[in-house]
Design a protein around this motif. Structure first.
Motif, PDB file in Angstrom:
ATOM      1  N   PHE A  20      -4.634   9.497  -4.216  1.00  0.00           N
ATOM      2  CA  PHE A  20      -4.756   8.088  -4.587  1.00  0.00           C
ATOM      3  C   PHE A  20      -4.064   7.189  -3.568  1.00  0.00           C
ATOM      4  N   THR A  21      -4.609   5.999  -3.407  1.00  0.00           N
ATOM      5  CA  THR A  21      -3.952   4.930  -2.659  1.00  0.00           C
ATOM      6  C   THR A  21      -3.722   3.775  -3.630  1.00  0.00           C
ATOM      7  N   VAL A  61       0.848  -1.199   0.000  1.00  0.00           N
ATOM      8  CA  VAL A  61       0.000   0.000   0.000  1.00  0.00           C
ATOM      9  C   VAL A  61       0.879   1.242   0.000  1.00  0.00           C
ATOM     10  N   LYS A  62       0.651   2.113  -0.989  1.00  0.00           N
ATOM     11  CA  LYS A  62       1.359   3.395  -1.067  1.00  0.00           C
ATOM     12  C   LYS A  62       0.357   4.487  -1.412  1.00  0.00           C
ATOM     13  N   HIS A  63       0.681   5.713  -1.052  1.00  0.00           N
ATOM     14  CA  HIS A  63      -0.206   6.847  -1.316  1.00  0.00           C
ATOM     15  C   HIS A  63       0.524   7.882  -2.163  1.00  0.00           C
ATOM     16  N   PHE A  64      -0.215   8.563  -3.040  1.00  0.00           N
ATOM     17  CA  PHE A  64       0.357   9.690  -3.772  1.00  0.00           C
ATOM     18  C   PHE A  64      -0.759  10.669  -4.127  1.00  0.00           C
ATOM     19  N   GLU A  65      -0.358  11.882  -4.489  1.00  0.00           N
ATOM     20  CA  GLU A  65      -1.330  12.921  -4.830  1.00  0.00           C
ATOM     21  C   GLU A  65      -0.991  13.522  -6.181  1.00  0.00           C
ATOM     22  N   THR A  66      -2.035  13.902  -6.928  1.00  0.00           N
ATOM     23  CA  THR A  66      -1.858  14.678  -8.147  1.00  0.00           C
ATOM     24  C   THR A  66      -2.389  16.086  -7.851  1.00  0.00           C
ATOM     25  N   LYS A  67      -2.507  16.900  -8.887  1.00  0.00           N
ATOM     26  CA  LYS A  67      -2.977  18.270  -8.679  1.00  0.00           C
ATOM     27  C   LYS A  67      -4.414  18.309  -8.155  1.00  0.00           C
ATOM     28  N   ASP A  78     -11.793   5.539   2.340  1.00  0.00           N
ATOM     29  CA  ASP A  78     -10.462   5.840   2.906  1.00  0.00           C
ATOM     30  C   ASP A  78      -9.757   4.553   3.325  1.00  0.00           C
ATOM     31  N   TYR A  79      -8.462   4.485   3.034  1.00  0.00           N
ATOM     32  CA  TYR A  79      -7.649   3.369   3.523  1.00  0.00           C
ATOM     33  C   TYR A  79      -6.963   3.829   4.802  1.00  0.00           C
ATOM     34  N   MET A  80      -7.237   3.127   5.903  1.00  0.00           N
ATOM     35  CA  MET A  80      -6.647   3.483   7.193  1.00  0.00           C
ATOM     36  C   MET A  80      -5.380   2.660   7.389  1.00  0.00           C
ATOM     37  N   ASP A  81      -4.241   3.350   7.455  1.00  0.00           N
ATOM     38  CA  ASP A  81      -2.961   2.661   7.643  1.00  0.00           C
ATOM     39  C   ASP A  81      -2.857   2.053   9.034  1.00  0.00           C
ATOM     40  N   ALA A  82      -3.472   2.702  10.011  1.00  0.00           N
ATOM     41  CA  ALA A  82      -3.398   2.187  11.383  1.00  0.00           C
ATOM     42  C   ALA A  82      -4.659   2.563  12.155  1.00  0.00           C
ATOM     43  N   VAL A  83      -5.318   1.544  12.702  1.00  0.00           N
ATOM     44  CA  VAL A  83      -6.423   1.727  13.645  1.00  0.00           C
ATOM     45  C   VAL A  83      -5.949   1.087  14.943  1.00  0.00           C
ATOM     46  N   SER A 111      -3.791   7.710   8.624  1.00  0.00           N
ATOM     47  CA  SER A 111      -4.125   7.543   7.210  1.00  0.00           C
ATOM     48  C   SER A 111      -3.164   8.368   6.385  1.00  0.00           C
ATOM     49  N   ARG A 112      -2.717   7.788   5.275  1.00  0.00           N
ATOM     50  CA  ARG A 112      -1.752   8.460   4.395  1.00  0.00           C
ATOM     51  C   ARG A 112      -0.513   8.891   5.168  1.00  0.00           C
TER      52      ARG A 112
END
Length: 385
Positions: free
Chosen positions: A43-44, A33-39, A249-254, A237-238
């Motif tokens: 995205f995940t 799982v990786k996260h990135f952003e565009t303008k 939303d993808y939660m990295d840690a709960v 998250s992210r």
């Protein structure tokens, strides 16, 4: 680092393959799982393996996704697309799991001099299958992008003069152009399917996608199927601390103050007032894929239901559905192309939800059945029994 190990051509995959064995073999094994952003978008990425040995792992990623990005190797296209290859199976799986938008990346086109005819040939063969009866994607929801993962050409920008014939978008532009996927409303009962779990001090830390509703720090939650109630200590998250997460939303840690035995991969974190059903027998409507042997009553299969993996037994073949109408005669077996209502019994209690009468089904309603290394059917849960 990738160059030092002789894997320079895997540089982009190297970022996503975190395991030492993955990097040495040049093969993705687990979902990363990786996260990135565009303008304009966030995205995940759920980087799933493509090798046939790791289809169960691929399902763990695909079931949490909302859009599919298929990477096709133009230099080995025949091996992946013909019978026994993984391209067709992966396409059927992502469609069966409810993904309706698809971007097909035609990779390694630089190895054939950015030949437009090669791109069009691969595209036409894939497109016939993708929009055909075995997959059923809408043509308007499918796009094709030529690129090179090795050089990065046409991922973010286009520089190579030999690609001047391509007037379409780059990969990032295509991602930015996707339609927001339909999601349950924010006030729906909270559901989070656990896809990963580890111990941290006295806490259990779960990760996964919020399927419905909203999860917040300090919220009282119910862990199923164990039945343990607890309070969410914190969220991430992210890669940053978060106060809440909503559907999609993808939660990295709960972070949960409970022992690991009360929370499990394949379990569900949910609203205590509106818990998710838990059962070991249920009725499902399935579509049968390519088979070597027809499906029979009493047959054992591997069942993949959201992030859970179980052994399932076909206890009853209820009805065949022909042209949308249930048939009165009960079928004796199921063959390729059949749509049927069946009863399944799984090896242990599992969280699931019937397909809703309105709105899109979540991953809690979708299942995939496999037998001896091949996907034989997929469908939706109708009702717990």
């Amino acid at each position: 680092d990738s160059k030092q190990m002789g894997k320079a051509s895997f540089a982009f995959a190297w970022v996503l393959d975190e395991g030492e064995d993955e990097r040495q073999r040049g093969v993705t094994i687990d979902v990363c799982v990786k996260h990135f952003e565009t303008k304009s978008r966030r995205f995940t990425i759920l980087d799933a393996p493509g090798h046939r040995d790791f289809v169960p792992n691929m399902l763990q990623g695909a079931v949490q996704a909302e859009v599919a990005l298929l990477v096709v190797d133009v230099s080995h296209f025949e091996a992946g697309f013909d019978r026994g290859g993984q391209t067709k199976e992966h396409l059927q799986l992502v469609r069966s799991l409810g993904l309706s938008q698809l971007i097909v990346v035609v990779n390694k086109l630089d190895t054939c001099g950015w030949d437009e005819q090669v791109f069009e040939s691969v595209k036409s063969r894939l497109h016939a299958f993708i929009i055909g009866p075995e997959c059923g994607f809408k043509a308007s929801n499918v796009s094709y992008i030529p690129l090179s993962g090795f050089s990065g050409e046409n991922i973010m920008e286009r520089k190579d003069a030999e690609l001047s014939w391509w007037t379409g978008p780059t990969l990032i532009e295509a991602l930015d152009g996707l339609q927001p996927p339909p999601r349950p409303p924010a006030d729906a009962p909270m559901r989070l399917c656990v896809s990963d779990l580890y111990r941290s001090g006295s806490n259990s830390v779960a990760s996964g996608k919020v399927e419905a509703g909203t999860i917040t720090a300090g919220q009282k939650v119910l862990l199923l199927p164990s039945g343990e109630q607890t309070t969410v200590k914190s969220l991430q998250s992210r890669s940053d601390a978060a106060r809440s997460g909503t559907a999609g939303d993808y939660m990295d840690a709960v972070v949960l103050p409970v022992e690991l035995q009360f929370c499990a991969i394949g379990g569900v974190i949910c609203d205590p007032k509106k818990p998710v059903p838990v059962t070991d027998t249920f009725q499902a409507q399935i579509l049968v894929f390519e088979l070597d042997v027809p499906l029979m009553k009493g047959q054992q299969l591997m069942c993949y239901l959201h992030t859970e993996t179980l052994t399932a037994t076909l206890t009853r073949l209820e009805k065949l559905i022909v042209k949308g109408k249930p048939q009165e005669r009960r079928p004796k077996c199921l063959q390729k192309g059949n749509i049927a209502i069946v009863n399944l019994q799984v090896s242990r209690k599992v969280c699931l939800e019937p397909k809703p009468s309105t709105g899109p089904p979540t991953s809690l309603s979708r299942l995939v059945l496999r037998d001896r290394g091949s996907t034989v059917a997929a469908g939706v849960v109708i009702a717990p029994l």
